[in-house]
Design an enzyme around this catalytic site. Structure first.
Site, PDB file in Angstrom:
ATOM      1  CB  SER A  39      12.717  -8.726 -15.095  1.00 13.62           C
ATOM      2  OG  SER A  39      13.598  -8.467 -16.181  1.00 13.62           O
ATOM      3  CG  ASP A  99      11.524 -15.089 -20.737  1.00 16.97           C
ATOM      4  OD1 ASP A  99      12.684 -14.629 -20.857  1.00 16.97           O
ATOM      5  OD2 ASP A  99      10.743 -14.703 -19.843  1.00 16.97           O
ATOM      6  CG  HIS A 138      13.839 -12.631 -18.144  1.00 10.50           C
ATOM      7  ND1 HIS A 138      12.667 -12.432 -18.848  1.00 10.50           N
ATOM      8  CD2 HIS A 138      14.117 -11.469 -17.523  1.00 10.50           C
ATOM      9  CE1 HIS A 138      12.242 -11.184 -18.655  1.00 10.50           C
ATOM     10  NE2 HIS A 138      13.102 -10.579 -17.858  1.00 10.50           N
TER      11      HIS A 138
END
Length: 358
Positions: free
Chosen positions: A50, A330, A333
């Site tokens: 991610s 978040d 990240h």
């Protein structure tokens, strides 16, 4: 006769001006090229998770295709795990190519791979951490299929760079499965060895320059710092990360062998880059990034997270007023501002500069 001499003098003066201006232009061009060396790079290939995914994760699998993700860039959810740009976008900018299309958006046509391909997939580990979903080996198989189908050719590969993002999903999966961090040290050697095999295979497939990320300080992500009310990093997690990074540095050194210059394998030090930015934001001196460990986007309670909605489509999250003032978007990240600050640290490292030398 006088007018003839006058004409010759004017012609000579014009010739001299053109000559000198030509030299001046050449000097300017020489200076420009010395500041910006010509790079023969053609494509960027991205593998990982991610931290590098720019839209491969499917819409049904993740909240990143829902608001408020993507609000800073491109202005709507686009499959990035952030409010905006991520590591891939900044590495592409450094290499002076556009951020490559995600593999899932390709129609396997040559013009779609103009700037390379991004195979990174949110949640991916070196081993199986997603069901369904690819691990890093299957991403490399996707890459190989493009070569075998002549979507990519040898010239594309020889003048290309690979970015391999390893952000710790194998370890978080271990903790989620086993309920604690106990016994996780036995996994480190396996993860590093497989990572080394992966980047070696990418090199054998034809990519001459490969940058692999070190683990960031996982003990500092909000998912972990929440237990200290976002006040401090967890030293136990960061110790594990340091062991992983030490092993990885050794593995990369072995792959490079005796070479001191023009290396094939580089390690981008996310650990030091993250810590440098976080420590600076803690001091809060002449620095607009005030929120160190607290995420910008959070769920309204423990049962919700960033991007959550209830059955009636009511938002169950809160977003901070100024994402630029937060390092984390978040619970895991960085914000675009966070990634940009990390990139500014990486830009000054010899490992990133090595990617320019072909």
């Amino acid at each position: 006769m006088a007018s003839h001499h006058k004409f010759l003098r004017s012609l000579f003066s014009l010739f001299l001006i053109l000559l000198l201006s030509g030299q001046w232009i050449m000097q300017l061009e020489a200076r420009h090229h010395s500041r910006h060396p010509k790079v023969s790079l053609k494509k960027l290939f991205v593998f990982g998770d991610s931290y590098a995914d720019t839209g491969n994760i499917r819409r049904g699998l993740s909240k990143v295709w829902k608001e408020p993700y993507g609000t800073t860039f491109p202005g709507k959810p686009a499959g990035r795990f952030s409010d905006g740009r991520v590591l891939t976008d900044y590495i592409a900018r450094y290499l002076r190519v556009k951020s490559p299309l995600p593999y899932g958006m390709l129609k396997e046509q040559p013009h779609h791979v103009k700037y390379g391909v991004n195979f990174a997939f949110g949640g991916t580990g070196v081993f199986n951490t997603l069901v369904p979903g690819p691990n890093m080996s299957s991403q490399i198989e996707q890459f190989e299929s493009l070569i075998n189908n002549n979507i990519l050719n040898k010239c594309d590969l020889a003048n290309s760079v690979a970015l391999v993002s390893v952000a710790g999903n194998d370890y978080s999966n271990f903790v989620a499965t086993n309920g604690s961090i106990n016994g996780i040290s036995s996994l480190v050697g396996l993860v590093v060895n497989q990572t080394a095999l992966n980047i070696e295979l990418i090199h054998k497939l034809g990519v001459k320059k490969i940058a692999v990320t070190s683990l960031p300080p996982l003990g500092c992500v909000p998912e972990i710092t929440v237990s200290s009310s976002y006040r401090a990093c967890n030293d136990t997690y960061n110790m594990l990360v340091s062991i992983h990074n030490s092993y990885l540095l050794d593995a990369v050194g072995k792959l490079n062998g005796e070479r001191k210059k023009n290396l094939s394998f580089m390690m981008l030090n996310l650990y030091e880059s993250f810590l440098s930015v976080l420590n600076e934001s803690k001091k809060q001196k002449s620095n607009r990034m005030k929120n160190t460990y607290k995420p910008c986007c959070t769920g309204v309670s423990n049962e919700y997270s960033c991007g959550s909605m209830d059955d009636k489509k009511v938002k169950k999250y809160r977003v901070c007023k100024y994402p630029k003032a937060s390092f984390f978007w978040d619970t895991v990240h960085p914000t675009q501002a966070g990634w940009h600050a990390v990139y500014n640290r990486l830009r000054n490292t010899s490992d990133l500069r090595q990617l320019h030398h072909h």
